[in-house]
Design a protein around this motif. Structure first.
Motif, PDB file in Angstrom:
ATOM      1  N   PHE A  42       0.979  -1.112  -0.017  1.00 33.95           N
ATOM      2  CA  PHE A  42      -0.118   0.128   0.059  1.00 33.95           C
ATOM      3  C   PHE A  42       0.919   1.300   0.090  1.00 33.95           C
ATOM      4  N   PHE A  43       0.503   2.153  -0.821  1.00 35.20           N
ATOM      5  CA  PHE A  43       1.119   3.576  -1.037  1.00 35.20           C
ATOM      6  C   PHE A  43       0.008   4.532   0.015  1.00 35.20           C
ATOM      7  N   ALA A  44       0.368   4.713   1.067  1.00 38.52           N
ATOM      8  CA  ALA A  44      -0.666   5.652   1.842  1.00 38.52           C
ATOM      9  C   ALA A  44       0.023   7.041   1.778  1.00 38.52           C
ATOM     10  N   ASN A  45      -1.022   8.116   2.054  1.00 41.83           N
ATOM     11  CA  ASN A  45      -0.245   9.545   2.099  1.00 41.83           C
ATOM     12  C   ASN A  45       0.285   9.814   0.811  1.00 41.83           C
ATOM     13  N   CYS A  46      -0.405   9.752  -0.433  1.00 42.24           N
ATOM     14  CA  CYS A  46       0.082  10.116  -1.609  1.00 42.24           C
ATOM     15  C   CYS A  46      -0.503  11.111  -2.166  1.00 42.24           C
ATOM     16  N   LEU A  47      -0.361  11.439  -3.597  1.00 42.13           N
ATOM     17  CA  LEU A  47      -1.221  12.298  -4.195  1.00 42.13           C
ATOM     18  C   LEU A  47      -2.573  11.822  -4.444  1.00 42.13           C
ATOM     19  N   LEU A  74       1.055  -6.734   4.803  1.00 41.16           N
ATOM     20  CA  LEU A  74       1.721  -6.222   3.673  1.00 41.16           C
ATOM     21  C   LEU A  74       2.305  -4.899   3.864  1.00 41.16           C
ATOM     22  N   PRO A  75       3.679  -4.771   3.314  1.00 41.59           N
ATOM     23  CA  PRO A  75       4.048  -3.552   3.493  1.00 41.59           C
ATOM     24  C   PRO A  75       3.432  -2.502   2.989  1.00 41.59           C
ATOM     25  N   VAL A  76       3.694  -0.929   3.786  1.00 41.27           N
ATOM     26  CA  VAL A  76       3.040   0.132   3.712  1.00 41.27           C
ATOM     27  C   VAL A  76       4.161   1.274   3.615  1.00 41.27           C
ATOM     28  N   VAL A  77       4.226   1.988   2.398  1.00 40.19           N
ATOM     29  CA  VAL A  77       4.823   3.155   2.350  1.00 40.19           C
ATOM     30  C   VAL A  77       4.116   4.287   2.396  1.00 40.19           C
ATOM     31  N   ALA A  78       4.607   5.473   2.429  1.00 35.55           N
ATOM     32  CA  ALA A  78       3.907   6.862   2.655  1.00 35.55           C
ATOM     33  C   ALA A  78       4.797   8.077   2.383  1.00 35.55           C
ATOM     34  N   THR A  79       4.307   9.023   2.028  1.00 38.24           N
ATOM     35  CA  THR A  79       4.936  10.397   1.856  1.00 38.24           C
ATOM     36  C   THR A  79       5.496  10.913   2.832  1.00 38.24           C
ATOM     37  N   GLY A  80       6.883  11.380   2.850  1.00 32.02           N
ATOM     38  CA  GLY A  80       7.414  11.882   4.269  1.00 32.02           C
ATOM     39  C   GLY A  80       7.948  13.478   4.032  1.00 32.02           C
ATOM     40  N   SER A  81       8.075  13.808   2.784  1.00 35.85           N
ATOM     41  CA  SER A  81       8.788  14.922   2.494  1.00 35.85           C
ATOM     42  C   SER A  81       8.271  16.324   2.658  1.00 35.85           C
ATOM     43  N   ALA A 103       8.789   2.271   4.646  1.00 39.91           N
ATOM     44  CA  ALA A 103       9.573   3.052   3.909  1.00 39.91           C
ATOM     45  C   ALA A 103       8.807   4.543   4.009  1.00 39.91           C
ATOM     46  N   ALA A 104       9.729   5.656   4.001  1.00 39.98           N
ATOM     47  CA  ALA A 104       8.924   6.894   3.799  1.00 39.98           C
ATOM     48  C   ALA A 104       9.641   7.327   2.422  1.00 39.98           C
ATOM     49  N   TYR A 166      12.943   2.013  -2.741  1.00 38.45           N
ATOM     50  CA  TYR A 166      11.554   2.194  -3.497  1.00 38.45           C
ATOM     51  C   TYR A 166      11.835   3.172  -4.370  1.00 38.45           C
ATOM     52  N   HIS A 167      11.372   3.015  -5.563  1.00 34.56           N
ATOM     53  CA  HIS A 167      11.217   4.259  -6.645  1.00 34.56           C
ATOM     54  C   HIS A 167       9.870   4.162  -7.235  1.00 34.56           C
TER      55      HIS A 167
END
Length: 313
Positions: A42-47, A74-81, A103-104, A166-167
């Protein structure tokens, strides 16, 4: 982990209630829908989550909810910048990493202005690496605040930091995608293409998976593509499906993410057509077009032997 496995990772939408607040009563049904479709992360906190239209606290609360609900399945990534300075971005990255994400993700357009050189971008990334300890990081060529495409040389230099895992790529041009996949092939970085019309090609060139907005319309179709892009027995269907996906892709981008919320409603999910980034109602013509794509989607499922994932009310 099956290292040869191709993965579809949805860019999560955010359901809102009638007061335009994050709807935490509906969010579990949305997560269950993605899970039932067979996504691998999952990609949370994204566009797609409308991250620029929600507050810092909401970004953290939303991401923490997703992490807790998925509960390490499952893995979760999210925007951190997020933040004005690199120091601010590093501070928020630490906060969102503390929610339990794997991952951030760093938005490439956050590290240099539109007219800023690649040298400045690399300097700012290097500073970010130094301020974030050993937090696993990723990069995303997000269209907002502007799309900063990483050249192959810049991508190679960033990988040398050994911090990126991650990219998410929005190069669109297959030559650019291929060059970066080649650079990443011997690293531990997972390369995801965001451009649905590239799906078959990127997966066959070695991308780890796809992470496109099409997963907010028909995630099980994208999962099928990831599962079968390299299957020699399915190449006729793979090529046919790619043609179908490419044909409708420009249409689903119109009025997004409202278009996705309408489509998910048609699929039985209790997601309201309320968005903070798209204020207008969908027009009757837009709804009709999405209705037609929904019928087309059901035809895809029939040909490929896919049972459409049922939304839970």
């Amino acid at each position: 982990m099956n290292t040869a496995e191709k993965k579809f990772v949805p860019v999560m939408i955010t359901p809102f209630n009638l007061k335009a607040k994050v709807d935490y009563e509906v969010l579990p049904a949305l997560i269950d829908f993605y899970l039932a479709a067979g996504v691998k992360g999952f990609f949370a906190n994204c566009l797609s989550s409308e991250m620029y239209s929600i507050s810092e606290d909401e970004r953290l609360e939303l991401t923490a909810f997703v992490v807790k609900y998925i509960n390490k399945r499952l893995p979760v990534v999210a925007t951190g910048s997020f933040g004005f300075t690199i120091e601010d971005k590093a501070e928020f990255t630490k906060k969102i990493y503390d929610t339990g994400i794997d991952a951030a993700i760093m938005i490439t357009g956050h590290f240099a202005k539109v007219d800023g050189s690649d040298e400045i971008l690399l300097q700012n990334f290097d500073k970010m690496f130094g301020l974030t300890g050993n937090i696993p990081l990723g990069t995303y060529e997000c269209p907002a605040p502007y799309k900063r495409i990483l050249t192959a040389d810049v991508f190679r230099q960033l990988l040398m930091s050994d911090r990126l895992v991650y990219h998410k790529d929005t190069s669109i041009l297959l030559d650019s995608v291929k060059a970066k996949i080649e650079i990443a092939k011997d690293s531990h970085l997972e390369f995801y293409d965001a451009h649905t019309p590239n799906s078959m090609y990127s997966l066959q060139m070695g991308a780890k998976g796809m992470s496109s907005i099409s997963g907010n319309f028909y995630p099980e179709i994208m999962v099928w593509m990831c599962d079968n892009a390299l299957n020699p027995e399915k190449q006729a269907d793979v090529a046919w499906l790619q043609s179908e996906l490419s044909a409708v892709d420009p249409i689903i981008h119109q009025a997004y993410p409202m278009s996705a919320k309408y489509f998910l409603q048609k699929r039985g999910l209790p997601v309201r057509t309320i968005s903070r980034t798209y204020a207008l109602e969908l027009t009757p013509q837009q709804k009709q077009t999405l209705d037609e794509i929904h019928a087309r989607f059901l035809g895809w499922c029939e040909r490929l032997g896919i049972t459409p994932t049922a939304g839970k009310q």
